[in-house]
Design an enzyme around this catalytic site. Structure first.
Site, PDB file in Angstrom:
ATOM      1  NE  ARG A  61      44.388  33.874  38.175  1.00  0.00           N
ATOM      2  CZ  ARG A  61      43.878  32.657  37.991  1.00  0.00           C
ATOM      3  NH1 ARG A  61      42.724  32.337  38.590  1.00  0.00           N
ATOM      4  NH2 ARG A  61      44.464  31.772  37.214  1.00  0.00           N
ATOM      5  CB  CYS A  62      37.191  36.520  40.396  1.00  0.00           C
ATOM      6  SG  CYS A  62      38.013  35.869  41.851  1.00  0.00           S
ATOM      7  CG  MET A  63      35.305  40.419  38.255  1.00  0.00           C
ATOM      8  SD  MET A  63      34.808  42.141  38.473  1.00  0.00           S
ATOM      9  CE  MET A  63      36.390  42.966  38.478  1.00  0.00           C
TER      10      MET A  63
END
Length: 407
Positions: free
Chosen positions: A396-398
């Protein structure tokens, strides 16, 4: 003006378009002495990190997702020579370069490069040995320094979730907690102002990078077309959450409620999405350590004002009421095991990217949590993760979704 090309009204609607950044030379420009200031705990091996990132992108494209790259959009937004000149001035100003001679040499260096190469060099950072010499040098230029860079690298760029976030048809252009990450948002500012895909569109701006309080995209979750969850975290201030709620309520969007999650302010719980993500209509990942100290406030639309109330029900009950569900399943990282849970939490076991309801991308190394997700009926697309995970961020962060289907 054309309507906004953006639409994200949930965490789980089928993903149609997403923004990524393929790790570049900025990762190799990390040194042990710079890691703390540049927010890294270790140095990823770039060649393997790129292979892992390419595998991530392939998972998405194989399922029909349009994958756009930050570096490509930035270069395309800066094709106009005048726009590029303004961007270079803004970039140099925000780099806090003390010497006028160094700044002039960097200006000449950047403007002399093809635009895509210029963007890559800015992201990678410029070593002092790469700065052209021969100009008059001020006192500030001549001072000794331990920093080998005239312009610091931006190694966090592959976490595209944080500098801006899509909410509904608009964005938050975020003011990041740290100086090193706040420079990243300049690329997004120019993309949305000058890229042909966005420049003639009406795109609401819920938050601006020049605000005085911080907001980061990892703390922004869209639970439904009516409800957001925003983390008050190590990186996001309570004042920013209230400001966002007031603006989004006043714009006529469908959102009626913001749940503010006050999570522990520590590195392992950096953003809300490191401890809590939505994986299906009624299923969520959660790190068990936040359940005890978690404090939740509801911010709701009341005419032209915002009503704020602390929630005293369980998290399950708050989510059920907010989303109109009969039941909610919290899938605890590594099943709350006292050894497995903190280890997999450190490697973002709770950080999943939903690409459709009940279908998520996960890191291979979090095999205990992945098995539990599968036991709960979640389809997992497993990506390699030995090097990307060193940056302390998961799938999700990426990724920054730009378009999702409605659910």
């Amino acid at each position: 003006m054309r309507p906004s090309p953006l639409m994200v009204s949930s965490e789980i609607g089928r993903l149609r378009s997403v923004l990524l950044h393929r790790p570049g030379k900025e990762v190799e420009n990390l040194t042990p002495d710079l890691m703390d200031r540049l927010l890294f705990d270790d140095i990823p091996y770039l060649e393997i990190a790129r292979q892992e990132h390419d595998a991530f992108a392939k998972i998405l494209t194989d399922r029909g997702v349009e994958v756009l790259y930050l570096e490509d959009l930035a270069a395309e937004a800066l094709e106009d020579r005048e726009v590029r000149g303004r961007f270079v001035e803004d970039f140099l100003a925000e780099g806090h370069i003390p010497g006028e001679g160094t700044k002039a040499a960097l200006r000449e260096l950047f403007l002399g490069l093809p635009v895509r190469e210029m963007v890559d060099r800015m992201m990678a950072g410029v070593r002092r040995t790469e700065v052209p010499q021969g100009r008059s040098r001020s006192l500030a230029d001549r001072l000794d320094t331990d920093n080998p860079f005239a312009v610091d690298p931006l190694p966090n760029l592959y976490f595209t979730r944080d500098p801006f976030a899509t909410i509904g048809t608009g964005i938050t252009l975020n003011h990041m907690r740290t100086e090193t990450r706040n420079r990243e948002t300049l690329f997004a500012q120019y993309i949305f102002r000058h890229h042909p895909r966005f420049r003639d569109c009406t795109i609401p701006l819920w938050f601006d990078r020049h605000e005085t309080t911080s907001l980061e995209g990892g703390d922004e979750l869209i639970l439904s077309p009516e409800a957001l969850a925003i983390g008050i975290s190590q990186r996001t201030d309570a004042a920013s959450v209230e400001m966002l709620a007031r603006r989004i309520f006043q714009d006529g969007q469908t959102f009626q409620t913001v749940l503010a999650f006050n999570i522990p302010k520590k590195r392992a719980f950096m953003h809300l999405d490191t401890v809590f993500t939505m994986v299906d209509r009624d299923k969520f990942t959660i790190h068990p350590e936040i359940e005890g100290p978690l404090q939740v406030f509801s911010l709701t639309r009341r005419g032209q004002d915002v009503h704020i109330e602390e929630e005293h029900a369980t998290l399950e009950d708050v989510l059920k009421r907010t989303l109109g569900l009969d039941r909610v399943t919290l899938i605890r990282c590594a099943g709350s095991d006292p050894v497995d849970a903190p280890r997999e939490q450190w490697n973002d076991g709770s950080n999943t990217l939903a690409i459709a309801p009940g279908e998520v991308v996960v890191y291979s190394r979090n095999y205990v949590t992945n098995r539990i997700l599968q036991e709960n009926g979640i389809t997992t697309h497993v990506m390699p993760s030995s090097e990307l995970s060193r940056g302390r961020g998961g799938p999700r962060c990426m990724s920054m979704p730009l378009v999702r289907d409605a659910v």
